[in-house]
Design an enzyme around this catalytic site. Sequence first.
Site, PDB file in Angstrom:
ATOM      1  N   GLU A 220     109.444 -33.888  -9.006  1.00  0.00           N
ATOM      2  CA  GLU A 220     108.323 -33.509  -9.869  1.00  0.00           C
ATOM      3  C   GLU A 220     107.183 -32.864  -9.062  1.00  0.00           C
ATOM      4  O   GLU A 220     106.059 -33.392  -9.001  1.00  0.00           O
ATOM      5  CB  GLU A 220     107.860 -34.722 -10.698  1.00  0.00           C
ATOM      6  CG  GLU A 220     109.028 -35.237 -11.535  1.00  0.00           C
ATOM      7  CD  GLU A 220     108.680 -36.385 -12.500  1.00  0.00           C
ATOM      8  OE1 GLU A 220     107.510 -36.794 -12.576  1.00  0.00           O
ATOM      9  OE2 GLU A 220     109.603 -36.844 -13.201  1.00  0.00           O
ATOM     10  N   GLU A 339     116.836 -36.059 -14.187  1.00  0.00           N
ATOM     11  CA  GLU A 339     116.332 -37.440 -14.260  1.00  0.00           C
ATOM     12  C   GLU A 339     115.805 -37.593 -15.673  1.00  0.00           C
ATOM     13  O   GLU A 339     114.971 -36.796 -16.106  1.00  0.00           O
ATOM     14  CB  GLU A 339     115.191 -37.652 -13.248  1.00  0.00           C
ATOM     15  CG  GLU A 339     114.639 -39.072 -13.259  1.00  0.00           C
ATOM     16  CD  GLU A 339     113.281 -39.191 -12.562  1.00  0.00           C
ATOM     17  OE1 GLU A 339     113.185 -38.902 -11.360  1.00  0.00           O
ATOM     18  OE2 GLU A 339     112.324 -39.571 -13.262  1.00  0.00           O
TER      19      GLU A 339
END
Length: 544
Positions: A220, A339
Amino acid sequence: MLLLLLLALLSPRAAGDPGPRPGSWTWTRTRPRPSPRDSDVYLDLDLSSVRHRVDTRFLSFTIDASLAEKERFMALLSSVKLQTLTKALRPAFLRFGGSRQDFMEFQPGESKGPRNLTSESCGLTLLPWWLEEQLKEEWAQFQEILIKEDLEADYGDLKFTATTVDQLYSFSSCCGLDLVFGLNALLRTKENSWDGANAALLLEYCQARGYRMSWELGNEPNSFRKKAGVVVDGQQLGRDFAQLRELMSRFELYRQAGLYGPDVSQPRHRRADILDGFLETGAQSIDAVTWHHYYVCGRDTSLNDFLNPDILDTLNDNITKILEKVKHGAPGKPVWLGETSSAYGGGAPGLSNAFVAGFMWLDKLGLAASRGLQVVMRQALIGPGKYQLVDPNLDPFPDYWLSILHKRLVGRRVLRVEMLSQLGQGERVRVYLHCASKRRQTVHKHGAVVLLSMNLSDEPAVLFLPPSVSSSSVEAFVLQADQPGEQGVLSRNVMLNGVVLKMVDDRTFPDLRGTRLPPADRLQLPPFSMAFFLFHEAGAPACS
Ligand SMILES: *[C@@H]1O[C@H](CO)[C@@H](O)[C@H](O)[C@H]1NC(C)=O
Ligand SMILES: *[C@@H]1O[C@H](CO)[C@@H](O)[C@H](O)[C@H]1NC(C)=O
Ligand SMILES: CC(=O)N[C@H]1CO[C@H](CO)[C@@H](O)[C@@H]1O
């Protein structure tokens, strides 16, 4: 060949009637069809063409890097029970990563593990029961600390040794999984480009040990500012990936290995804009574009959210956005959910680990495949928080059982199924269609198909089947909570065809066969249920 599937509804129950008991779903023999009503649902099936073909490892999962925060917890991966449960989910990728990956530094040193992993050495490294009991207890307590760190996005630097790498590799290899290791992207030079020196040490070590694995870089990256006060724009991140690809090319074992990224969060506001820049400079370096997705925030959600079809539909919008970007910036690249789970922030207590979480999980699997996403990596197999597949005692949560049925029944080829009308019902019945898994002998011989279905409301639904499918024998796998009604979905126990699923012992699964049903023209989908209906002799040309 377009076929019509007619889905009709039972008439609403009187108020106060507790409704059918869980497990009371029944097979109904042919009866005269009622004439179509306003509330009838028509499904349009196409059994002749393959819409998408997903990866053989479509349903995959992650281990959160927080497991490595204390090295001793890595030994949990040598649990007999955990390995039994994990082997049943192969083939799959095992992604090791998450917030802490960008704070991890490898410290090379002597390895103690066996060099060559054979099935015998897998057996030798298993954890003795007394040590497992002790570790599980400590792990349950330590999770509280990890969750607090996550809440505050407060991560200290984390050194990991060869032992961590060995245990991770040994687990994935002994369980037949393909390991994907997430490297630290926050190791940076003064000029703010990636510093690959530590990664080089790790690749060297892994190659020397003969570890076949693939790689990621950064988790991220759109929130690096929040986590570490560092801003890395998309184009720079793309150049960092090019640098990693160059590094990999210097290692015989990793020259052809996979590299996946950039593991951005789901599109919201301008957050995914980093993806555009990344693809400009990094698309050449990667084998798949990865992004993350959660429906809701774990601290700020409710049972209603988990049963709300509008919330399930937000994933579809997110996929559209990502596919647009990839079509423009890296046409033809596979797209993966790298994810994903129900609720971010570690999941929603009492929801993400209950039966009800299965609606989000099954709908995500169905929807992702129907949009052509190649791989979906579930956060997480084991780790802190509420959305794991196993609990701190390493016993399965309901989503584990859903996953294993999906793995066994659902094949790579995705077929088209559409609802033509569902007046005013807000799509509370949801269906997806695949060829059956290759493990099912009937798929080649008889064109077997599997219908994934769920009913999010509190009344039973009836599925009317078109002639081609209704002449096939059916194997039904109906999942319900072990408690009735809307509150029942908060149970952590799931029933398959009326029987609660539970491991017999650490090495033995319960009976996971479906119920064989004779051909008939309708199926009943109970309230708050999920089901796989396997039509053994559907004769789908797309599947034979
Ligand atoms: C161990 O692996 C190496 C290289 O992969 C191989 O040459 C050797 O024969 C293996 N040894 C055993 C005991 O399997
Ligand atoms: C993606 O989904 C989230 C909810 O999970 C939503 O808030 C957001 O607007 C969606 N983004 C797009 C582009 O659809
Ligand atoms: C079981 C059931 O049907 N419950 C819901 C199933 O879906 C139909 C159609 O959308 C709803 O009307 C029911 O309430």
